[in-house]
Design a protein around this motif. Sequence first.
Motif, PDB file in Angstrom:
ATOM      1  N   GLY A   1      44.267  35.102  24.993  1.00  0.00           N
ATOM      2  CA  GLY A   1      43.185  35.743  25.903  1.00  0.00           C
ATOM      3  C   GLY A   1      43.548  36.164  26.981  1.00  0.00           C
ATOM      4  N   SER A   2      43.072  36.827  27.811  1.00  0.00           N
ATOM      5  CA  SER A   2      43.116  37.376  29.309  1.00  0.00           C
ATOM      6  C   SER A   2      42.064  37.241  30.088  1.00  0.00           C
ATOM      7  CB  SER A   2      43.642  38.808  28.915  1.00  0.00           C
ATOM      8  OG  SER A   2      42.497  39.588  28.413  1.00  0.00           O
ATOM      9  N   LEU A   3      42.232  37.450  31.286  1.00  0.00           N
ATOM     10  CA  LEU A   3      41.121  37.340  32.176  1.00  0.00           C
ATOM     11  C   LEU A   3      41.389  38.512  33.276  1.00  0.00           C
ATOM     12  CD1 LEU A   3      39.422  35.060  33.816  1.00  0.00           C
ATOM     13  CD2 LEU A   3      41.532  34.594  35.407  1.00  0.00           C
ATOM     14  N   ARG A   4      39.817  38.861  33.388  1.00  0.00           N
ATOM     15  CA  ARG A   4      39.696  40.015  34.243  1.00  0.00           C
ATOM     16  C   ARG A   4      40.378  39.946  35.562  1.00  0.00           C
ATOM     17  NH1 ARG A   4      35.382  43.427  32.804  1.00  0.00           N
ATOM     18  NH2 ARG A   4      34.150  42.896  31.003  1.00  0.00           N
ATOM     19  N   PHE A   5      40.787  40.893  35.870  1.00  0.00           N
ATOM     20  CA  PHE A   5      41.432  40.841  37.337  1.00  0.00           C
ATOM     21  C   PHE A   5      40.344  40.567  38.507  1.00  0.00           C
ATOM     22  CE2 PHE A   5      42.647  43.163  41.410  1.00  0.00           C
ATOM     23  CZ  PHE A   5      43.871  42.672  41.689  1.00  0.00           C
ATOM     24  N   THR A   6      39.191  41.149  38.209  1.00  0.00           N
ATOM     25  CA  THR A   6      38.142  40.833  39.183  1.00  0.00           C
ATOM     26  C   THR A   6      37.923  39.475  39.363  1.00  0.00           C
ATOM     27  OG1 THR A   6      36.545  41.577  37.446  1.00  0.00           O
ATOM     28  CG2 THR A   6      37.222  43.205  39.505  1.00  0.00           C
ATOM     29  N   ALA A   7      37.765  38.766  37.978  1.00  0.00           N
ATOM     30  CA  ALA A   7      37.417  37.282  37.999  1.00  0.00           C
ATOM     31  C   ALA A   7      38.462  36.384  38.951  1.00  0.00           C
ATOM     32  CB  ALA A   7      37.490  36.871  36.533  1.00  0.00           C
ATOM     33  N   ALA A   8      39.845  36.899  38.575  1.00  0.00           N
ATOM     34  CA  ALA A   8      40.723  36.196  39.376  1.00  0.00           C
ATOM     35  C   ALA A   8      40.792  36.480  40.825  1.00  0.00           C
ATOM     36  CB  ALA A   8      42.196  36.544  39.059  1.00  0.00           C
ATOM     37  N   ALA A   9      40.382  37.728  41.204  1.00  0.00           N
ATOM     38  CA  ALA A   9      40.380  37.770  42.747  1.00  0.00           C
ATOM     39  C   ALA A   9      38.999  37.163  43.225  1.00  0.00           C
ATOM     40  CB  ALA A   9      39.993  39.265  42.858  1.00  0.00           C
ATOM     41  N   VAL A  10      37.928  37.203  42.486  1.00  0.00           N
ATOM     42  CA  VAL A  10      36.583  36.446  42.952  1.00  0.00           C
ATOM     43  C   VAL A  10      36.878  34.897  43.181  1.00  0.00           C
ATOM     44  CG1 VAL A  10      34.206  35.547  42.441  1.00  0.00           C
ATOM     45  CG2 VAL A  10      35.042  38.152  42.198  1.00  0.00           C
ATOM     46  N   ALA A  11      37.695  34.228  42.156  1.00  0.00           N
ATOM     47  CA  ALA A  11      38.095  32.922  42.009  1.00  0.00           C
ATOM     48  C   ALA A  11      38.862  32.612  43.332  1.00  0.00           C
ATOM     49  CB  ALA A  11      38.871  32.535  40.865  1.00  0.00           C
ATOM     50  N   LEU A  12      39.717  33.455  43.706  1.00  0.00           N
ATOM     51  CA  LEU A  12      40.569  33.372  44.862  1.00  0.00           C
ATOM     52  C   LEU A  12      39.865  33.449  46.038  1.00  0.00           C
ATOM     53  CD1 LEU A  12      43.508  32.682  46.115  1.00  0.00           C
ATOM     54  CD2 LEU A  12      43.949  35.298  45.930  1.00  0.00           C
ATOM     55  N   VAL A  13      38.987  34.443  46.108  1.00  0.00           N
ATOM     56  CA  VAL A  13      38.104  34.666  47.405  1.00  0.00           C
ATOM     57  C   VAL A  13      37.146  33.481  47.767  1.00  0.00           C
ATOM     58  CG1 VAL A  13      36.637  36.108  48.375  1.00  0.00           C
ATOM     59  CG2 VAL A  13      38.573  37.117  47.293  1.00  0.00           C
TER      60      VAL A  13
ATOM     61  N   LEU B   1      31.234  28.913  39.666  1.00  0.00           N
ATOM     62  CA  LEU B   1      30.279  29.932  38.955  1.00  0.00           C
ATOM     63  C   LEU B   1      30.629  31.229  39.396  1.00  0.00           C
ATOM     64  CD1 LEU B   1      27.671  30.121  37.366  1.00  0.00           C
ATOM     65  CD2 LEU B   1      26.426  30.106  39.748  1.00  0.00           C
ATOM     66  N   ALA B   2      31.178  31.434  40.760  1.00  0.00           N
ATOM     67  CA  ALA B   2      31.550  32.973  40.994  1.00  0.00           C
ATOM     68  C   ALA B   2      32.267  33.581  39.892  1.00  0.00           C
ATOM     69  CB  ALA B   2      31.834  33.205  42.228  1.00  0.00           C
ATOM     70  N   PRO B   3      33.534  32.872  39.788  1.00  0.00           N
ATOM     71  CA  PRO B   3      34.542  33.819  38.699  1.00  0.00           C
ATOM     72  C   PRO B   3      33.916  33.805  37.385  1.00  0.00           C
ATOM     73  CG  PRO B   3      35.522  31.770  39.326  1.00  0.00           C
ATOM     74  CD  PRO B   3      34.267  31.980  40.401  1.00  0.00           C
ATOM     75  N   LEU B   4      33.276  32.756  37.037  1.00  0.00           N
ATOM     76  CA  LEU B   4      32.791  32.910  35.444  1.00  0.00           C
ATOM     77  C   LEU B   4      31.765  34.080  35.421  1.00  0.00           C
ATOM     78  CD1 LEU B   4      31.843  29.138  34.951  1.00  0.00           C
ATOM     79  CD2 LEU B   4      33.776  30.526  33.830  1.00  0.00           C
ATOM     80  N   LEU B   5      30.796  34.279  36.481  1.00  0.00           N
ATOM     81  CA  LEU B   5      30.050  35.406  36.620  1.00  0.00           C
ATOM     82  C   LEU B   5      30.909  36.770  36.429  1.00  0.00           C
ATOM     83  CD1 LEU B   5      27.102  34.470  38.994  1.00  0.00           C
ATOM     84  CD2 LEU B   5      26.959  34.550  36.673  1.00  0.00           C
ATOM     85  N   ALA B   6      31.898  36.814  37.390  1.00  0.00           N
ATOM     86  CA  ALA B   6      32.647  38.308  37.258  1.00  0.00           C
ATOM     87  C   ALA B   6      33.350  38.348  36.110  1.00  0.00           C
ATOM     88  CB  ALA B   6      33.715  37.871  38.251  1.00  0.00           C
ATOM     89  N   GLU B   7      33.714  37.295  35.148  1.00  0.00           N
ATOM     90  CA  GLU B   7      34.200  37.553  33.943  1.00  0.00           C
ATOM     91  C   GLU B   7      33.128  37.790  32.674  1.00  0.00           C
ATOM     92  OE1 GLU B   7      37.038  37.568  30.794  1.00  0.00           O
ATOM     93  OE2 GLU B   7      37.406  37.401  33.129  1.00  0.00           O
ATOM     94  N   HIS B   8      31.939  37.181  32.902  1.00  0.00           N
ATOM     95  CA  HIS B   8      31.173  37.459  31.782  1.00  0.00           C
ATOM     96  C   HIS B   8      29.862  38.404  31.987  1.00  0.00           C
ATOM     97  CE1 HIS B   8      33.329  34.455  29.342  1.00  0.00           C
ATOM     98  NE2 HIS B   8      33.085  33.466  30.350  1.00  0.00           N
ATOM     99  N   LEU B   9      29.491  38.505  33.163  1.00  0.00           N
ATOM    100  CA  LEU B   9      28.298  39.157  33.581  1.00  0.00           C
ATOM    101  C   LEU B   9      28.636  40.676  33.127  1.00  0.00           C
ATOM    102  CD1 LEU B   9      25.780  39.140  34.635  1.00  0.00           C
ATOM    103  CD2 LEU B   9      26.558  39.672  36.936  1.00  0.00           C
ATOM    104  N   PRO B  10      29.583  41.261  33.122  1.00  0.00           N
ATOM    105  CA  PRO B  10      29.788  42.595  32.749  1.00  0.00           C
ATOM    106  C   PRO B  10      29.317  42.868  31.305  1.00  0.00           C
ATOM    107  CG  PRO B  10      31.617  42.172  34.521  1.00  0.00           C
ATOM    108  CD  PRO B  10      30.941  40.824  34.185  1.00  0.00           C
ATOM    109  N   GLY B  11      29.842  41.966  30.601  1.00  0.00           N
ATOM    110  CA  GLY B  11      29.617  41.899  29.115  1.00  0.00           C
ATOM    111  C   GLY B  11      28.158  41.881  28.694  1.00  0.00           C
ATOM    112  N   ARG B  12      27.447  41.087  29.382  1.00  0.00           N
ATOM    113  CA  ARG B  12      25.910  41.081  29.271  1.00  0.00           C
ATOM    114  C   ARG B  12      25.403  42.421  29.687  1.00  0.00           C
ATOM    115  NH1 ARG B  12      23.733  36.050  28.810  1.00  0.00           N
ATOM    116  NH2 ARG B  12      25.195  34.676  27.534  1.00  0.00           N
ATOM    117  N   LEU B  13      26.075  43.128  30.678  1.00  0.00           N
ATOM    118  CA  LEU B  13      25.287  44.285  31.239  1.00  0.00           C
ATOM    119  C   LEU B  13      25.670  45.553  30.312  1.00  0.00           C
ATOM    120  CD1 LEU B  13      26.152  44.261  35.341  1.00  0.00           C
ATOM    121  CD2 LEU B  13      23.794  43.684  34.002  1.00  0.00           C
ATOM    122  N   ASP B  14      26.730  45.227  29.797  1.00  0.00           N
ATOM    123  CA  ASP B  14      27.131  46.149  28.815  1.00  0.00           C
ATOM    124  C   ASP B  14      26.281  46.318  27.657  1.00  0.00           C
ATOM    125  OD1 ASP B  14      29.447  47.100  30.015  1.00  0.00           O
ATOM    126  OD2 ASP B  14      30.786  45.937  28.805  1.00  0.00           O
TER     127      ASP B  14
END
Length: 484
Positions: free
Chosen positions: A113-125, A149-162
């Motif tokens: 699999g792969s990870l969203r760049f935004t999720a990785a950035a949010v995890a770091l921040v 929770l923050a990186p999990l939301l960044a990874e899965h929330l866009p799919g729910r919004l889609d």
Amino acid sequence: MRDTLRTPPPTAAAHHAQPFTLDPGRWEKERSRALRTGHVRDHTCSIACEPVLVHERTPWGWLAWTVPGDGTPPEVPHQVGVLTPAPTCTQRLALRWLTRRPAQRIALDTVPGSLRFTAAAVALVSLLPGLFAMSHGVPADVALPAMLLAPLLAEHLPGRLDARARDHVRSVEDARACRYLQRLAVLHTYIVQAAAGSDRYDLRRSAEIGHNLLWDAADLLQNQDTRSASARLIDRERLMVQLADQVAQILERTRAESASGEADQPCGGEGPLGPLPPGFEPAARPTPSPTFDTSPLKGFRPMTQTQPDDAVRTTDVYLLFAHEPYYPGDGAQEINTTVVAAASLLHPQVQQPDGARIHDRLTRGRTPGEIIPLSTLTHELGGGADWPTVGDWEKVTTDLVQLVHARECDALSLGLPDAARALIIAGPNSHVRAYDAAADQSTTYGPTERAAVLAEVAKFLAGLVAEQDLWPGDGLLPPRFQQA
């Protein structure tokens, strides 16, 4: 006995015939970006490839284009999306959300699999604020879940919004479905532009109706293939053609009124919108009706305003009707129009008594060998208002196409250009304008060209029936006028 009228493809360009027709520079920018950041469509593509898509937003939805590797602009969109009619602000935001640029992803070597760049950035921040909070006395059982929770939301929330945003759109990706919606979009865009430049209610209402037709067609194509929905799609295309014709007449009357009786009228269809795209020229601009010294096929003649409603019957006639395009076995030529013998309407596999009633109308007061387009019957039936008293032409023509596919009757299968097909669909008095953006020229086709199309079809059919007439099928029902 089936054959194909092989005609060259149309060369006229119009809205949505290519990406960003009115802004070629935008396409070049998007293509350059795609070459840098994504996979273009070329000979290296496989089924697993996901080429980058360039979204062209419109007032009614979007067209998503792939980027060919050879540098040429694509002719058919990869995806067409239609926004719900009369959208709210939230629904328009959903459109922009769905047409955003794809998220960048980071491949993981250790796990599939792969990870969203935004999720990785949010995890770091989130790591730094979490550590800071714990160093100032925030319990770890509160800080650590928040950090996770923050990186999990960044990874899965866009799919729910889609998924939520897709409730407000209808989108298709099949090539034939996209080609059909592309044709409707050309007409609807012309209507929308006419309404945008005017405060007239009838133009705004036409744009609303056109959006509803586009939405209905997209809804059909999202749930069915073009063949099963062919009759209903043709009905919506015919309505869109008539709607564009009415808009063109309104614009023509407006231009005539603003001219205040001046002798020099604008020519070439120029107006506040510029040259019309493939839209429709009103019948107010007269075109000489064609005349024939001798009929090209057993007495083919142009249709008049009304036909005699008497007991004289001519069974040796042919029905010409358009349908959703398909490709025969070799796939080399698109088939979008068919000619069958009138007696095929009496076939038991055609919906009855509708087929027999249409046969009854088709054979009244005709000339032997005459080719009658379905749109001419519609014209004779009060512009379609009297069809309910005759029969369901959509189901009947769908059954006829299925008969042809099953080789249960003979037919002449045609591949007509877009302008010729539009003339056949629209009716005897219609005008069609094709605009060539490259040459900045427009060409108007009217009753004369429609008669020429029918004459060409008649000429082609004459070569076939000279040896043997079209076989209408077996087990035909008796005509209604013989039962009386």
